[in-house]
Design a protein around this motif. Structure first.
Motif, PDB file in Angstrom:
ATOM      1  N   HIS A  24       3.600  -2.617  10.638  1.00  0.00           N
ATOM      2  CA  HIS A  24       3.957  -3.743   9.797  1.00  0.00           C
ATOM      3  C   HIS A  24       4.830  -4.688  10.206  1.00  0.00           C
ATOM      4  CE1 HIS A  24       3.356  -0.109   6.296  1.00  0.00           C
ATOM      5  NE2 HIS A  24       2.473  -1.107   6.424  1.00  0.00           N
ATOM      6  N   HIS A  80      -6.113  -4.615   5.382  1.00  0.00           N
ATOM      7  CA  HIS A  80      -4.607  -4.152   5.757  1.00  0.00           C
ATOM      8  C   HIS A  80      -4.793  -2.746   6.391  1.00  0.00           C
ATOM      9  CE1 HIS A  80      -0.124  -3.480   5.285  1.00  0.00           C
ATOM     10  NE2 HIS A  80      -0.332  -2.274   5.146  1.00  0.00           N
ATOM     11  N   GLU A  81      -5.463  -1.849   5.762  1.00  0.00           N
ATOM     12  CA  GLU A  81      -5.384  -0.495   6.303  1.00  0.00           C
ATOM     13  C   GLU A  81      -6.206  -0.418   7.544  1.00  0.00           C
ATOM     14  OE1 GLU A  81      -3.475   1.659   5.199  1.00  0.00           O
ATOM     15  OE2 GLU A  81      -3.070   0.684   3.342  1.00  0.00           O
ATOM     16  N   TYR A 117       5.326  -6.539   4.274  1.00  0.00           N
ATOM     17  CA  TYR A 117       5.849  -6.074   3.235  1.00  0.00           C
ATOM     18  C   TYR A 117       6.551  -7.172   2.579  1.00  0.00           C
ATOM     19  CZ  TYR A 117       4.257  -1.444   3.164  1.00  0.00           C
ATOM     20  OH  TYR A 117       3.515  -0.211   2.965  1.00  0.00           O
ATOM     21  N   HIS A 165      -4.017  -1.241  10.331  1.00  0.00           N
ATOM     22  CA  HIS A 165      -3.507  -0.147  10.838  1.00  0.00           C
ATOM     23  C   HIS A 165      -4.349   0.586  11.816  1.00  0.00           C
ATOM     24  CE1 HIS A 165       0.308  -0.216   8.623  1.00  0.00           C
ATOM     25  NE2 HIS A 165      -0.317  -0.148   7.611  1.00  0.00           N
ATOM     26  N   GLU A 177       0.816  -1.142   0.007  1.00  0.00           N
ATOM     27  CA  GLU A 177      -0.019   0.086  -0.048  1.00  0.00           C
ATOM     28  C   GLU A 177       0.783   1.192  -0.134  1.00  0.00           C
ATOM     29  OE1 GLU A 177      -0.044  -2.473   2.112  1.00  0.00           O
ATOM     30  OE2 GLU A 177      -1.893  -3.548   1.536  1.00  0.00           O
ATOM     31  N   ASP A 179       2.371   4.013   3.709  1.00  0.00           N
ATOM     32  CA  ASP A 179       0.717   4.285   3.763  1.00  0.00           C
ATOM     33  C   ASP A 179       0.311   4.525   5.402  1.00  0.00           C
ATOM     34  OD1 ASP A 179       1.368   1.589   5.124  1.00  0.00           O
ATOM     35  OD2 ASP A 179      -0.624   0.746   4.334  1.00  0.00           O
TER      36      ASP A 179
HETATM   37 ZN   LIG Z   1       0.437  -0.367   5.737  1.00  0.00          ZN
END
Ligand SMILES: [Zn+2]
Length: 335
Positions: free
Chosen positions: A186, A176-177, A237, A180, A28, A62
């Motif tokens: 991450h 994924h967002e 990642y 966060h 992202e 991101d």
């Molecule tokens: Zn991220």
């Protein structure tokens, strides 16, 4: 990286259960067109390098930092007595949790493909203890909004906090967002990550090396909620993230590259999240730790006599009123 139009289009292809080897296809980025300037700022009392773009402070591609908590000068500690320095920092934040395991949210009416948001929410609800409730008048909430990339703040920051989604952001990127927003960093930034991976700094795009530090090195708060690095994590990642030369930036200890996925939370993700947000038995009510404060009233909070005004805290100094914030166990000047 995902800065060219081509790789943005490729983002559309990844919402499947297939494993993908090239990280730049699916990781992202907050802004896909332009690279921002790398700036040194102070956040939560620590100096760090961030990318500045259109008023946003972006960390690790991101992650958005709340602008009112970012300072270009060293932040002064108002009240040091109760300062707590977190001992371990890694994959999840220890502060900024959502009370009662409940995330309030709203969706911008013009947001394209709202189904990906509903699908991502459904995925979180059916696999973890987190609940999502459409916001009515709650002041702390996630707002899903159109952006030029995918991005989010880490943890509950107070007030409205955006998750930006461009058309290219898939259901998997949305999961994924949301990760966060509920407090996950991450996966490759764990403090113990050097036991599992090697960072090839010579292959990283110049100026992007800061994205490969651990959270301990960056002074962020956090803890490890699982015992080891999980290559299958939706927060991991890929081997080619931020590569300058097409060579891998992250490899396993034996030198090999690996696949990452953006389809679902891994079983280790679920384990870690549920220890951050333990379940409550049905029928029991957990009292909210956040009291209601009235604008214009004075309170003693964490040992400091402060004024509440329009949702912010003010402290009277010999120079007049200053906005203060409580971060990582200490009161600090906000500006
Ligand atoms: Zn991220």
């Amino acid at each position: 990286m995902a800065c060219s139009k081509d790789s943005v289009e490729e983002l559309d292809l990844i919402d499947s259960s297939t494993q993908i080897t090239e990280a730049e296809d699916i990781t992202e980025m907050a802004h896909t067109e332009v690279n921002g300037n790398i700036t040194e700022v102070f956040f939560a009392g620590s100096k760090m390098l961030v990318e500045q773009h259109n008023g946003d402070y972006i960390y690790e591609g991101d992650i958005l930092l709340p602008p009112d908590m970012v300072s270009h000068e060293e932040v002064k500690v108002v009240f040091e007595k109760n300062e707590i320095v977190p001992e371990t920092k890694s994959v999840g934040r220890t502060s900024g949790r959502w009370p009662n395991n409940t995330v309030y949210y709203a969706i911008e009416s013009g947001l394209d493909n709202k189904t990906r948001v509903y699908d991502a929410i459904k995925h979180w609800e059916s696999n973890t203890n987190i609940k999502f409730v459409e916001r009515t008048s709650q002041s702390n909430y996630v707002y899903f909004v159109t952006g030029s990339g995918c991005s989010s703040y880490v943890g509950m920051i107070g007030g409205r906090q955006n998750i930006t989604l461009s058309t290219a952001c898939s259901t998997g990127n949305t999961i994924h967002e949301i990760g966060h927003a509920i407090g996950l960093w991450h996966e490759q930034s764990r403090v113990d990550r050097d036991n599992h991976i090697t960072i090839n700094f010579q292959n990283i795009q110049s100026g992007r090396e800061h994205n490969f530090k651990t959270y301990e090195e960056n002074g962020m708060d956090g803890d490890e909620f699982t015992t080891h690095l999980d290559f299958g994590s939706i927060m991991m990642y890929g081997s080619y993230s931020f590569s300058a030369n097409g060579q891998p930036t992250i490899v396993k200890k034996d030198g090999s590259t690996y696949s990452i996925q953006r389809s679902a939370l891994s079983s280790e993700d679920v384990k870690g999240i549920n220890s951050m947000y333990p379940g409550t038995s049905p029928g029991t009510t957990v009292t909210t730790t956040e009291p209601e404060y009235i604008d214009g009233e004075y309170y003693t909070v964490h040992g400091l006599y402060v004024l509440r005004y329009y949702g912010q805290w003010y402290y009277y100094t010999r120079y007049g009123w200053r906005t203060v914030i409580y971060v990582d166990g200490a009161w600090r000047y906000a500006y």
